[in-house]
Design a protein around this motif. Structure first.
Motif, PDB file in Angstrom:
ATOM      1  N   VAL A  99       0.867  -1.177   0.000  1.00  0.00           N
ATOM      2  CA  VAL A  99       0.000   0.000   0.000  1.00  0.00           C
ATOM      3  C   VAL A  99       0.908   1.231   0.000  1.00  0.00           C
ATOM      4  CG1 VAL A  99      -2.013  -1.062   1.071  1.00  0.00           C
ATOM      5  CG2 VAL A  99      -0.183  -0.202   2.506  1.00  0.00           C
ATOM      6  N   THR A 129      -3.785  -1.075  -4.185  1.00  0.00           N
ATOM      7  CA  THR A 129      -4.744  -1.137  -3.083  1.00  0.00           C
ATOM      8  C   THR A 129      -4.813  -2.566  -2.562  1.00  0.00           C
ATOM      9  OG1 THR A 129      -6.586  -1.575  -4.598  1.00  0.00           O
ATOM     10  CG2 THR A 129      -6.107   0.733  -4.078  1.00  0.00           C
ATOM     11  N   THR A 130      -5.342  -2.716  -1.343  1.00  0.00           N
ATOM     12  CA  THR A 130      -5.389  -4.032  -0.716  1.00  0.00           C
ATOM     13  C   THR A 130      -6.169  -5.036  -1.550  1.00  0.00           C
ATOM     14  OG1 THR A 130      -5.130  -3.141   1.521  1.00  0.00           O
ATOM     15  CG2 THR A 130      -6.196  -5.299   1.316  1.00  0.00           C
ATOM     16  N   THR A 131      -7.295  -4.641  -2.096  1.00  0.00           N
ATOM     17  CA  THR A 131      -8.107  -5.569  -2.896  1.00  0.00           C
ATOM     18  C   THR A 131      -7.322  -6.115  -4.072  1.00  0.00           C
ATOM     19  OG1 THR A 131     -10.192  -4.508  -2.259  1.00  0.00           O
ATOM     20  CG2 THR A 131     -10.179  -5.779  -4.304  1.00  0.00           C
ATOM     21  N   VAL A 147      -0.438  -5.260   3.201  1.00  0.00           N
ATOM     22  CA  VAL A 147      -1.816  -4.805   3.069  1.00  0.00           C
ATOM     23  C   VAL A 147      -2.275  -4.149   4.367  1.00  0.00           C
ATOM     24  CG1 VAL A 147      -2.289  -6.671   1.433  1.00  0.00           C
ATOM     25  CG2 VAL A 147      -2.831  -7.003   3.847  1.00  0.00           C
ATOM     26  N   GLU A 200     -11.918  -1.143  -2.541  1.00  0.00           N
ATOM     27  CA  GLU A 200     -10.487  -1.143  -2.816  1.00  0.00           C
ATOM     28  C   GLU A 200      -9.650  -1.491  -1.588  1.00  0.00           C
ATOM     29  OE1 GLU A 200      -9.050  -0.938  -5.619  1.00  0.00           O
ATOM     30  OE2 GLU A 200     -10.716  -0.333  -6.877  1.00  0.00           O
ATOM     31  N   GLY A 201     -10.206  -1.259  -0.409  1.00  0.00           N
ATOM     32  CA  GLY A 201      -9.471  -1.566   0.818  1.00  0.00           C
ATOM     33  C   GLY A 201     -10.424  -1.670   1.981  1.00  0.00           C
ATOM     34  N   SER A 226      -9.417   6.363  -4.172  1.00  0.00           N
ATOM     35  CA  SER A 226      -8.736   5.105  -3.865  1.00  0.00           C
ATOM     36  C   SER A 226      -7.233   5.267  -3.636  1.00  0.00           C
ATOM     37  CB  SER A 226      -8.963   4.090  -4.996  1.00  0.00           C
ATOM     38  OG  SER A 226      -8.475   4.596  -6.216  1.00  0.00           O
TER      39      SER A 226
END
Length: 298
Positions: A99, A129-131, A147, A200-201, A226
């Motif tokens: 991130v 992003t984490t996703t 993440v 997205e997160g 985002s």
């Protein structure tokens, strides 16, 4: 085909030009060494050594073979060393995604220490992003991801809690709170918020929602972005306030002021987590995780 044992024996004979001294170096008796050299010549179909009672010399073929034998032994040693180092995680490639906000605080120290301890490992870095990071882990596109937790859809991924990171409140420079150094969360109940999309997160969005709920209100989100820098841009434009990683203060963005959260309860932090697929046998993963944990605990 000749064996590497024969190559080593021949190189020693070629260096000593004396079977007795060569046998001593090789910790063997002279007759078996002489037989081994005869077998090597028979395999190659040419004489490598001219022998007499008083001396041994290399034939032209022997001179050429000696040069190549030395190179082959060096390559074999390099191959063995590289295999050993790769198995220990000291060589290879690590595809790491992170991130972007972590790059401002935690990651520089981790990278410096990792580069010092593992100088021959190649890092392939991406900021996502984490996703998207979780998708990359499942598809095998990346090896390791830094993440934001909690990770609700880990789906069998291995998670390593790394470090709690503090929130800060970002407000426009013209905001009434901008002259303060610290602010309590309940003072934000009536504010318009710029938020991070949960698609997205989910971890970061959930952490923001949780600290606001514990303070007695739900944030009224009027805009989303985002990327943290984009969120700060919207805050600078007067579209709302935002809870962001405190490390974003390093960006020194014009028309944005970051304030410390004064609350002691609820927690004013979110979690950074390392994630990887258990089936990924890249040994560099554990090497990086170990250094990241040591750096985070300093």
């Amino acid at each position: 085909m000749f064996e590497f044992r024969q190559l080593r024996q021949y190189v020693v004979v070629a260096e000593e030009l004396n079977f007795r001294r060569a046998a001593q170096r090789l910790h063997m008796s002279q007759p078996p060494l002489s037989v081994a050299m005869q077998n090597l010549e028979g395999t190659l179909g040419t004489r490598l050594l001219d022998r007499s009672r008083h001396h041994v010399r290399l034939t032209p073929a022997g001179v050429a073979f000696h040069k190549d034998a030395v190179r082959l032994l060096q390559l074999a040693a390099m191959a063995a060393d590289r295999a050993r180092r790769t198995g220990l995680g000291q060589e290879g490639t690590l595809r790491l995604s992170f991130v972007p906000s972590a790059a401002l605080d935690l990651l520089p120290g981790v990278f410096k220490r990792f580069r010092h301890d593992y100088p021959t490992v190649h890092l392939q870095l991406t900021a996502e992003t984490t996703t998207r990071q979780l998708e990359g882990l499942r598809s095998g596109e990346i090896d390791l991801a830094l993440v934001v937790g909690p990770v609700f859809d880990a789906g069998g991924l291995q998670l390593v809690r790394l470090k709690a990171q503090p929130f800060a409140l970002a407000v426009p420079a013209s905001h009434p709170l901008a002259g303060r150094e610290r602010v309590r969360l309940r003072e934000l109940a009536a504010e318009s918020f710029v938020g991070f999309p949960s698609a997205e997160g989910a971890g970061f969005a959930a952490a923001v929602l949780s600290v606001c709920q514990e303070a007695g209100f739900l944030p009224r989100v009027v805009q989303e972005a985002s990327q943290m820098q984009a969120i700060l841009t919207l805050v600078a434009g007067g579209l709302g306030v935002a809870l962001v990683p405190a490390s974003m203060a390093r960006l020194h963005m014009e028309d944005v002021v970051l304030l410390e959260i004064a609350d002691r309860r609820p927690p004013r932090t979110y979690e950074l987590v390392l994630a990887y697929a258990p089936g990924n046998d890249n040994p560099v993963i554990q090497a990086f995780v170990s250094i990241a944990l040591r750096t985070a605990r300093r």
